[in-house]
Design an enzyme around this catalytic site. Structure first.
Site, mmCIF file in Angstrom:
data_model
loop_
_atom_site.group_PDB
_atom_site.id
_atom_site.type_symbol
_atom_site.label_atom_id
_atom_site.label_comp_id
_atom_site.label_asym_id
_atom_site.label_seq_id
_atom_site.Cartn_x
_atom_site.Cartn_y
_atom_site.Cartn_z
ATOM 1 N N ASN A 58 0.875 -1.173 0.000
ATOM 2 C CA ASN A 58 0.000 0.000 0.000
ATOM 3 C C ASN A 58 0.908 1.217 0.000
ATOM 4 O O ASN A 58 1.474 1.578 1.037
ATOM 5 C CB ASN A 58 -0.907 -0.009 1.230
ATOM 6 C CG ASN A 58 -1.770 1.244 1.334
ATOM 7 O OD1 ASN A 58 -1.757 2.102 0.437
ATOM 8 N ND2 ASN A 58 -2.500 1.369 2.419
ATOM 9 N N TYR A 151 -5.630 15.197 -11.260
ATOM 10 C CA TYR A 151 -4.610 14.264 -11.749
ATOM 11 C C TYR A 151 -3.393 15.019 -12.268
ATOM 12 O O TYR A 151 -2.243 14.675 -11.946
ATOM 13 C CB TYR A 151 -5.191 13.381 -12.852
ATOM 14 C CG TYR A 151 -4.153 12.540 -13.553
ATOM 15 C CD1 TYR A 151 -3.573 11.449 -12.909
ATOM 16 C CD2 TYR A 151 -3.719 12.850 -14.841
ATOM 17 C CE1 TYR A 151 -2.603 10.679 -13.549
ATOM 18 C CE2 TYR A 151 -2.762 12.090 -15.479
ATOM 19 C CZ TYR A 151 -2.204 11.007 -14.829
ATOM 20 O OH TYR A 151 -1.238 10.266 -15.448
#
Length: 279
Positions: A58, A151
């Site tokens: 992660n 983004y």
């Protein structure tokens, strides 16, 4: 660098990351590869081996990244090349996206990259050599895409931190390169790799048109080959003086020229204001 290097590649279960890992292993390099799901790496690449370490990580969790780096060094003894490739696209205008949607994109694309850098640098400093590739996007240089602001902001951040990183680590014999890929024929625009706004605002017609174009027209029709991108990364890793900025694809090159023309026009048109602030 030696012919046989140790690579750490994040986001290695698909796209450019997967192409890169396969080529590296076929060429005799050793690879620690990360994904959100280790089984996806095994399915795509093969079982763990002396030269291949699949890792479930992660990236937004610093401890998870630290453990992965420690396992990589324990198996291979050192690291030569680190590729921060993991990330995902988040579609949505700045008004549409929630605080959570925005922060989650930064957590993976920016803070995930920072977590890797923070945890590999002690080893790279110690050995006084190495190379870090941070995969941004041409959207990290040219931001004129409606509906992609968050983004693009993550990729501008990756570009900026890489420039600083390159200056910081030069004294240790370690290189850093920010990579700006254009459109590559991967699953990046497919479900699971791109997020869409939970609460879209239909008034943003330009953003909706851009969204539909990316999902329905550009997806799987991209002009660039991820296999060739992998070849370039391997070749650049062997350069004695690698670039800080690396653009991949003619579309990326063309967008660089467009951005520079836009900036130069603004600079010249309004330079009287620019100069007017002096004492």
């Amino acid at each position: 660098m030696e012919t046989n290097n140790v690579w750490l590649v994040t986001g290695a279960s698909k796209g450019i990351g997967l192409s890169l890992v396969k080529k590296l292993l076929a060429s005799g390099h050793s690879v620690a590869a990360t994904s959100r799901n280790a089984q996806s790496l095994i399915d795509a690449i093969g079982a763990p081996a002396a030269n291949f370490l699949p890792l479930e990580v992660n990236l937004a969790d610093n401890n998870s990244v630290l453990t992965a780096v420690e396992k990589s060094i324990a198996q291979f003894g050192h690291l030569d090349v680190v590729v921060n490739n993991a990330g995902y696209g988040q579609i949505g205008t700045l008004e549409e996206l929630s605080d959570m949607e925005s922060r989650e994109n930064f957590d993976v694309n920016v803070f995930g990259t920072l977590n890797v850098i923070r945890n590999v640098m002690p080893q790279l400093r110690k050995q006084q050599k190495g190379h870090i590739f941070n995969i941004a996007s041409i959207g990290g240089y040219h931001g004129g895409f409606p509906g992609w602001g968050i983004y693009l902001a993550t990729k501008f951040a990756v570009a900026g931190l890489t420039e600083s990183l390159a200056a910081e680590i030069k004294e240790f014999g370690v290189n850093a390169t920010v990579v700006y890929p254009g459109y590559f024929r991967t699953d990046f625009l497919s479900k699971g790799s791109v997020g869409r706004p939970a609460r879209p605002i239909e008034a943003y017609t330009a953003a909706r048109k851009a969204e539909q174009a990316h999902i329905n027209e550009i997806n799987h029709q991209q002009p660039n080959d991820p296999e060739k991108a992998a070849d370039v990364l391997i070749a650049i890793s062997q350069e004695a003086n690698p670039p800080v900025h690396l653009f991949l694809g003619k579309d990326a090159y063309d967008l660089v020229q467009d951005k520079q023309n836009i900036v130069n026009k603004d600079v010249e048109q309004y330079k009287n204001y620019t100069f007017s602030t002096a004492y």
